[in-house]
Design an enzyme around this catalytic site. Sequence first.
Site, short mmCIF file in Angstrom:
data_model
loop_
_atom_site.label_atom_id
_atom_site.label_comp_id
_atom_site.label_asym_id
_atom_site.label_seq_id
_atom_site.Cartn_x
_atom_site.Cartn_y
_atom_site.Cartn_z
N LYS A 66 -2.67 4.78 53.54
CA LYS A 66 -3.87 5.97 53.95
C LYS A 66 -2.63 6.97 54.79
CE LYS A 66 -8.01 3.46 54.42
NZ LYS A 66 -9.07 3.14 55.25
N ASP A 103 -14.12 8.13 55.42
CA ASP A 103 -14.68 7.17 56.38
C ASP A 103 -15.27 7.89 57.76
OD1 ASP A 103 -13.69 4.94 55.14
OD2 ASP A 103 -11.86 4.83 56.27
P1 NAP Z 1 -6.32 -2.44 61.03
O1 NAP Z 1 -5.71 -0.99 61.29
O2 NAP Z 1 -5.39 -3.38 60.65
O3 NAP Z 1 -6.96 -2.55 62.55
C1 NAP Z 1 -6.99 -3.99 62.85
C2 NAP Z 1 -7.91 -3.85 64.26
O4 NAP Z 1 -8.53 -5.17 64.63
C3 NAP Z 1 -6.82 -3.86 65.53
O5 NAP Z 1 -7.53 -3.10 66.57
C4 NAP Z 1 -6.50 -5.19 65.82
O6 NAP Z 1 -6.22 -5.16 67.28
C5 NAP Z 1 -8.10 -5.72 65.63
N1 NAP Z 1 -7.99 -7.18 65.61
C6 NAP Z 1 -7.63 -7.97 64.60
N2 NAP Z 1 -7.78 -9.22 64.97
C7 NAP Z 1 -8.26 -9.32 66.25
C8 NAP Z 1 -8.62 -10.26 66.89
N3 NAP Z 1 -8.45 -11.78 66.34
N4 NAP Z 1 -9.14 -10.00 68.01
C9 NAP Z 1 -9.28 -9.01 68.55
N5 NAP Z 1 -9.05 -7.84 67.85
C10 NAP Z 1 -8.42 -8.07 66.70
O7 NAP Z 1 -7.40 -2.45 60.43
P2 NAP Z 1 -8.71 -1.09 59.90
O8 NAP Z 1 -8.14 -0.64 58.40
O9 NAP Z 1 -8.66 -0.35 61.09
O10 NAP Z 1 -10.11 -2.06 59.42
C11 NAP Z 1 -10.84 -2.62 60.72
C12 NAP Z 1 -11.99 -3.16 60.10
O11 NAP Z 1 -12.87 -1.93 59.63
C13 NAP Z 1 -11.83 -4.09 58.76
O12 NAP Z 1 -12.84 -5.22 58.96
C14 NAP Z 1 -12.09 -3.28 57.61
O13 NAP Z 1 -12.32 -3.87 56.56
C15 NAP Z 1 -13.10 -2.30 58.33
N6 NAP Z 1 -13.32 -1.11 57.49
C16 NAP Z 1 -14.60 -0.78 57.05
C17 NAP Z 1 -14.81 0.39 56.28
C18 NAP Z 1 -16.37 0.68 55.94
O14 NAP Z 1 -16.56 1.70 55.06
N7 NAP Z 1 -17.09 -0.15 56.28
C19 NAP Z 1 -13.82 1.33 56.28
C20 NAP Z 1 -12.72 1.10 56.77
C21 NAP Z 1 -12.32 -0.19 57.29
P3 NAP Z 1 -4.63 -4.99 67.68
O15 NAP Z 1 -4.26 -3.85 67.76
O16 NAP Z 1 -4.45 -5.62 68.88
O17 NAP Z 1 -3.78 -5.81 66.56
#
Ligand code: NAP
Length: 280
Positions: A66, A103
């Site tokens: 991205k 998004d």
């Molecule tokens: P990402 O960049 O990998 O970020 C992951 C986030 O989750 C970070 O803030 C991380 O914290 C936190 N995290 C991971 N494991 C954790 C735990 N066990 N306890 C507390 N915090 C934790 O992922 P992303 O792309 O932002 O996506 C995040 C979520 O949004 C995913 O579930 C994804 O599927 C969803 N999403 C949905 C849509 C939709 O259209 N519905 C669109 C985009 C994303 P740290 O910084 O401390 O590692």
Amino acid sequence: MTHRVALIGNPLKRRHSAVMHNAAFAAHGIDAVYELKPVEPEDLASFFAEAREPDWLGFGVTAPYKEAAMEYLDEVEPGAAAIGAVNNGLRRLDGSLVGFNTDAPGFISAVRAAGVNPAGRTAVVVGAGGAARAVVWALADAGARSVFVVNRSPDRAVALAEDMSAFGVVDGGSFHDLPELAAGADIAVNATTMGMTTDDTAFDVTLLPDHSLVFDLVYVPAETPLIRTARDRGLTVSNGMEMLIRQGEIAFDRWTGIGSTATIMRKALDEESADSEPEG
Ligand code: NAP
């Protein structure tokens, strides 16, 4: 000529986008196909060269490209530039490529569909990854009174808040701040993978005011522990599926000029069980 759109990422395990976009192409009699295209980093340049050919309508981008995708594009729209991530783009008639972020408007559209206007509201966003960046920018851009970002790694929340402070009142902190923030939250958002990869919840829903909207970006499972406990507590809830569909509807409109495809997309996803890892 069959037109093309491809989602690039690596790995690409989920088919949600292909299912909903191909259903919308079929429903509108458009000769086009949306394909999933796993791409290695060294093949990004050749993908974006190919996407300039006349049969291409546009492209989708998911992890881990991205941010990297932006350097191959002729233009990145302001919202995507502010967020620092492109998740969709289109080919103009002259073959140039424009990247944007659906998004953010998809999230706001889903919030509004849940009956909440973000303008003037106080929001708490848990998470500081790519999805959280889109959500925080979207809330600030939609006129939220204030947005608090908390994250397991608090330095990332503080950095995100700093980046977004040009667009509204945005502050960053740690999980320790959550109880106090939750008590004043009109909108509480989980933008972490909690609930998808683990069974825990991003925040304690008992601390939220009765009128709060709980929004979980996770869309598999559809009913996360957070959504379940918030619903049991009588709060308004929205899960990530509605955001996924609405961001897809916005991208489809940009490629084809046809809006209002959310119903078609929702039906196609309901009929299809896409049961591997999420794209987002
Ligand atoms: P990402 O960049 O990998 O970020 C992951 C986030 O989750 C970070 O803030 C991380 O914290 C936190 N995290 C991971 N494991 C954790 C735990 N066990 N306890 C507390 N915090 C934790 O992922 P992303 O792309 O932002 O996506 C995040 C979520 O949004 C995913 O579930 C994804 O599927 C969803 N999403 C949905 C849509 C939709 O259209 N519905 C669109 C985009 C994303 P740290 O910084 O401390 O590692």
